[in-house]
Scaffold this motif. Structure first.
Motif, PDB file in Angstrom:
ATOM      1  N   VAL A 180      46.782  41.708 101.110  1.00  0.00           N
ATOM      2  CA  VAL A 180      46.145  41.652  99.787  1.00  0.00           C
ATOM      3  C   VAL A 180      45.429  40.310  99.640  1.00  0.00           C
ATOM      4  N   GLY A 181      46.094  39.239 100.099  1.00  0.00           N
ATOM      5  CA  GLY A 181      45.463  37.915 100.065  1.00  0.00           C
ATOM      6  C   GLY A 181      44.190  37.867 100.878  1.00  0.00           C
ATOM      7  N   ASP A 182      44.210  38.502 102.060  1.00  0.00           N
ATOM      8  CA  ASP A 182      43.014  38.544 102.906  1.00  0.00           C
ATOM      9  C   ASP A 182      41.852  39.210 102.173  1.00  0.00           C
ATOM     10  N   ALA A 183      42.144  40.333 101.487  1.00  0.00           N
ATOM     11  CA  ALA A 183      41.091  41.064 100.781  1.00  0.00           C
ATOM     12  C   ALA A 183      40.486  40.213  99.678  1.00  0.00           C
ATOM     13  N   TRP A 184      41.336  39.558  98.872  1.00  0.00           N
ATOM     14  CA  TRP A 184      40.823  38.732  97.781  1.00  0.00           C
ATOM     15  C   TRP A 184      40.087  37.501  98.300  1.00  0.00           C
ATOM     16  N   ARG A 185      40.586  36.906  99.394  1.00  0.00           N
ATOM     17  CA  ARG A 185      39.879  35.753  99.985  1.00  0.00           C
ATOM     18  C   ARG A 185      38.469  36.138 100.395  1.00  0.00           C
ATOM     19  N   LEU A 186      38.342  37.276 101.071  1.00  0.00           N
ATOM     20  CA  LEU A 186      37.026  37.750 101.504  1.00  0.00           C
ATOM     21  C   LEU A 186      36.115  38.003 100.315  1.00  0.00           C
ATOM     22  N   LEU A 187      36.649  38.620  99.275  1.00  0.00           N
ATOM     23  CA  LEU A 187      35.842  38.884  98.079  1.00  0.00           C
ATOM     24  C   LEU A 187      35.429  37.574  97.415  1.00  0.00           C
ATOM     25  N   GLY A 188      36.314  36.590  97.433  1.00  0.00           N
ATOM     26  CA  GLY A 188      35.952  35.276  96.891  1.00  0.00           C
ATOM     27  C   GLY A 188      34.786  34.657  97.637  1.00  0.00           C
ATOM     28  N   HIS A 189      34.794  34.758  98.968  1.00  0.00           N
ATOM     29  CA  HIS A 189      33.694  34.211  99.765  1.00  0.00           C
ATOM     30  C   HIS A 189      32.384  34.962  99.490  1.00  0.00           C
ATOM     31  N   VAL A 190      32.482  36.283  99.329  1.00  0.00           N
ATOM     32  CA  VAL A 190      31.275  37.065  99.024  1.00  0.00           C
ATOM     33  C   VAL A 190      30.694  36.627  97.683  1.00  0.00           C
ATOM     34  N   HIS A 191      31.546  36.497  96.660  1.00  0.00           N
ATOM     35  CA  HIS A 191      31.068  36.079  95.335  1.00  0.00           C
ATOM     36  C   HIS A 191      30.481  34.668  95.379  1.00  0.00           C
ATOM     37  N   THR A 192      31.103  33.781  96.162  1.00  0.00           N
ATOM     38  CA  THR A 192      30.569  32.417  96.296  1.00  0.00           C
ATOM     39  C   THR A 192      29.179  32.445  96.920  1.00  0.00           C
ATOM     40  N   ALA A 193      29.010  33.240  97.967  1.00  0.00           N
ATOM     41  CA  ALA A 193      27.705  33.345  98.634  1.00  0.00           C
ATOM     42  C   ALA A 193      26.643  33.880  97.681  1.00  0.00           C
ATOM     43  N   ARG A 194      27.067  34.716  96.732  1.00  0.00           N
ATOM     44  CA  ARG A 194      26.132  35.289  95.753  1.00  0.00           C
ATOM     45  C   ARG A 194      26.025  34.457  94.491  1.00  0.00           C
ATOM     46  N   GLN A 195      26.632  33.276  94.488  1.00  0.00           N
ATOM     47  CA  GLN A 195      26.587  32.353  93.359  1.00  0.00           C
ATOM     48  C   GLN A 195      27.230  32.905  92.089  1.00  0.00           C
ATOM     49  N   ASP A 196      28.141  33.848  92.236  1.00  0.00           N
ATOM     50  CA  ASP A 196      28.900  34.368  91.099  1.00  0.00           C
ATOM     51  C   ASP A 196      30.225  33.609  91.062  1.00  0.00           C
ATOM     52  N   LEU A 197      30.168  32.401  90.490  1.00  0.00           N
ATOM     53  CA  LEU A 197      31.308  31.491  90.594  1.00  0.00           C
ATOM     54  C   LEU A 197      32.518  31.959  89.798  1.00  0.00           C
ATOM     55  N   ALA A 198      32.295  32.593  88.664  1.00  0.00           N
ATOM     56  CA  ALA A 198      33.428  33.071  87.861  1.00  0.00           C
ATOM     57  C   ALA A 198      34.205  34.140  88.625  1.00  0.00           C
TER      58      ALA A 198
ATOM     59  N   ALA B  47      34.163  34.549  91.846  1.00  0.00           N
ATOM     60  CA  ALA B  47      34.741  33.900  93.033  1.00  0.00           C
ATOM     61  C   ALA B  47      36.064  33.243  92.678  1.00  0.00           C
ATOM     62  N   ALA B  48      36.093  32.493  91.569  1.00  0.00           N
ATOM     63  CA  ALA B  48      37.318  31.804  91.161  1.00  0.00           C
ATOM     64  C   ALA B  48      38.444  32.798  90.897  1.00  0.00           C
ATOM     65  N   ALA B  49      38.121  33.904  90.231  1.00  0.00           N
ATOM     66  CA  ALA B  49      39.138  34.920  89.926  1.00  0.00           C
ATOM     67  C   ALA B  49      39.699  35.519  91.217  1.00  0.00           C
ATOM     68  N   ALA B  50      38.815  35.796  92.182  1.00  0.00           N
ATOM     69  CA  ALA B  50      39.257  36.372  93.454  1.00  0.00           C
ATOM     70  C   ALA B  50      40.114  35.375  94.235  1.00  0.00           C
ATOM     71  N   TYR B  51      39.688  34.117  94.276  1.00  0.00           N
ATOM     72  CA  TYR B  51      40.468  33.110  95.002  1.00  0.00           C
ATOM     73  C   TYR B  51      41.854  32.932  94.380  1.00  0.00           C
ATOM     74  N   GLN B  52      41.936  32.981  93.050  1.00  0.00           N
ATOM     75  CA  GLN B  52      43.236  32.858  92.393  1.00  0.00           C
ATOM     76  C   GLN B  52      44.161  34.005  92.803  1.00  0.00           C
ATOM     77  N   GLN B  53      43.599  35.211  92.849  1.00  0.00           N
ATOM     78  CA  GLN B  53      44.388  36.371  93.286  1.00  0.00           C
ATOM     79  C   GLN B  53      44.851  36.192  94.728  1.00  0.00           C
ATOM     80  N   ALA B  54      43.963  35.650  95.566  1.00  0.00           N
ATOM     81  CA  ALA B  54      44.318  35.425  96.980  1.00  0.00           C
ATOM     82  C   ALA B  54      45.468  34.439  97.099  1.00  0.00           C
ATOM     83  N   VAL B  55      45.388  33.332  96.359  1.00  0.00           N
ATOM     84  CA  VAL B  55      46.442  32.310  96.414  1.00  0.00           C
ATOM     85  C   VAL B  55      47.783  32.899  95.985  1.00  0.00           C
ATOM     86  N   GLN B  56      47.780  33.688  94.930  1.00  0.00           N
ATOM     87  CA  GLN B  56      49.023  34.313  94.464  1.00  0.00           C
ATOM     88  C   GLN B  56      49.613  35.243  95.535  1.00  0.00           C
ATOM     89  N   ALA B  57      48.746  36.027  96.156  1.00  0.00           N
ATOM     90  CA  ALA B  57      49.220  36.956  97.186  1.00  0.00           C
ATOM     91  C   ALA B  57      49.764  36.211  98.398  1.00  0.00           C
TER      92      ALA B  57
END
Length: 399
Positions: free
Chosen positions: A253-271, A273-283
């Protein structure tokens, strides 16, 4: 069978079978552990050393699968002693491979991992168990990848693939192909990486093993991310999340959220990205691979720095430092991203540690590149990602 069991022998076997059914259903939790501990008592009352060793083996695996790594290591050592007393070479080799896998999960001592696996491979020559050898070589490939010994990692993964192909074992084939794909991706050979990761995913789907499918999806998504195909990476990450959310360990689950965070960062959708990274850290924090949260914490630090939240970025960096160790950094998919994020936050904070972090990042790249046999391979490795190129540029400007 448990109701009819009136002897220690009958009860031990019935409890063992009940626990094994739970483990097969991916329910290796407290109830399965309790059944196996009861079975162990009955086996010792019987007594029957062979069944006792078998129960210990299952108990070690149950602890491992339920995330109780300390208990798992203790029982694995007991199991190794039990197999040794029986002269069971195959059992000893299997348990040494398991100890190597546990050490690979904890990443406290890379040399310990290699020692366990090499001992298992030596014993395997006498045992003749090709499955044990296959897993041992896959684990050894992973160790070499973490250590930056890329040619040895390729050699061990190729040997594992040959063994798995002879065994016609699709899951082991998928594992070996994934190892090869990860090494080629690290070296910057994206064409070879894609071919091997694609084979890994195809065989993982055929095997029906959900954990291996998750590993293969993660590998392919990371590869798509490296290639700049953000939409494909997003789709693969979503598929990984759907697969992992139901029954797989939280690491996936952490891997999935980490990847989504990187995708959002690349697309400059920082909000997002932050939400996805937080989910990754928790997982990751709830998993057996807690140090893998470093990359997502680096992503949070990048987002905070971009939004001028320096205090938040500093907090994320200090959390990264709690896991700061070369092998654990290297075990993350993008260690250079971690080095760079930490350096930028420290530099923005006028923190004197920034220079040391940049020097560590430069040494990390240069030492690994120096082990490659020719200039073309070294250059491709150093230029494989934007993060590596930026570290080199910053290090040269610091002189």
């Amino acid at each position: 069978a448990l109701q009819l069991a009136h002897t220690a022998k009958a009860r031990a076997l019935a409890l063992l079978n009940s626990a094994e059914l739970m483990i097969l259903r991916a329910a290796a939790g407290p109830e399965a552990i309790a059944l196996l501990e009861d079975a162990l008592v009955q086996a010792r009352a019987w007594p029957h050393p062979v069944i006792e060793a078998m129960i210990l083996h299952r108990l070690a695996n149950a602890h491992f699968l339920s995330g109780r790594l300390g208990a798992s290591r203790q029982v694995m050592q007991q199991t190794l002693q039990a197999y040794s007393a029986l002269g069971d070479v195959a059992g000893m080799a299997a348990m040494l491979v398991n100890l190597g896998a546990l050490s690979l999960t904890l990443l406290e001592d890379v040399h310990e991992i290699r020692r366990y696996v090499e001992q298992a491979l030596e014993l395997q020559e006498a045992a003749g168990n090709r499955q044990i050898e296959t897993i041992g070589r896959i684990n050894l490939s992973a160790v070499y990848l973490i250590e930056g010994e890329y040619l040895q990692a390729l050699e061990q993964a190729a040997a594992a693939l040959a063994l798995a192909s002879n065994l016609r074992h699709r899951r082991f084939q998928a594992l070996a192909f994934d190892c090869l794909g990860q090494v080629y991706a690290t070296l910057g050979d994206l064409a070879s990486a894609e071919a091997h990761c694609g084979e890994s995913l195809a065989r993982a789907r055929l095997s029906g093993h959900t954990g291996q499918q998750a590993e293969a999806l993660r590998g392919m998504a990371d590869l798509r991310l490296r290639a700049g195909d953000h939409e494909a990476a997003r789709q693969l990450a979503q598929e990984l999340h759907s697969l992992a959310a139901d029954s797989l360990p939280p690491r996936f689950v952490g891997d999935a959220w980490r990847l989504l965070g990187h995708v959002h960062t690349a697309r400059q959708d920082l909000a997002s990205a932050a939400a996805a990274y937080q989910q990754a850290v928790q997982a990751y924090d709830a998993s057996t691979h807690r140090y893998l949260q470093m990359e997502s914490l680096a992503g949070l630090a990048e987002v905070a720095l971009a939004e001028d939240r320096l205090a938040d970025a500093q907090g994320y960096v200090e959390r990264i430092f709690a896991w700061w160790q070369p092998a654990r950094l290297a075990a993350n998919q993008q260690p250079e991203r971690i080095y760079l994020a930490v350096y930028r936050v420290l530099q923005a904070s006028n923190d004197p540690r920034a220079v040391d972090v940049l020097r560590q990042a430069q040494a990390f790249l240069q030492e690994r590149a120096a082990r490659l046999p020719d200039a073309a391979m070294r250059q491709r490795y150093l230029e494989a990602t934007g993060h590596r190129q930026e570290i080199i540029r910053l290090a040269q400007s610091m002189r």
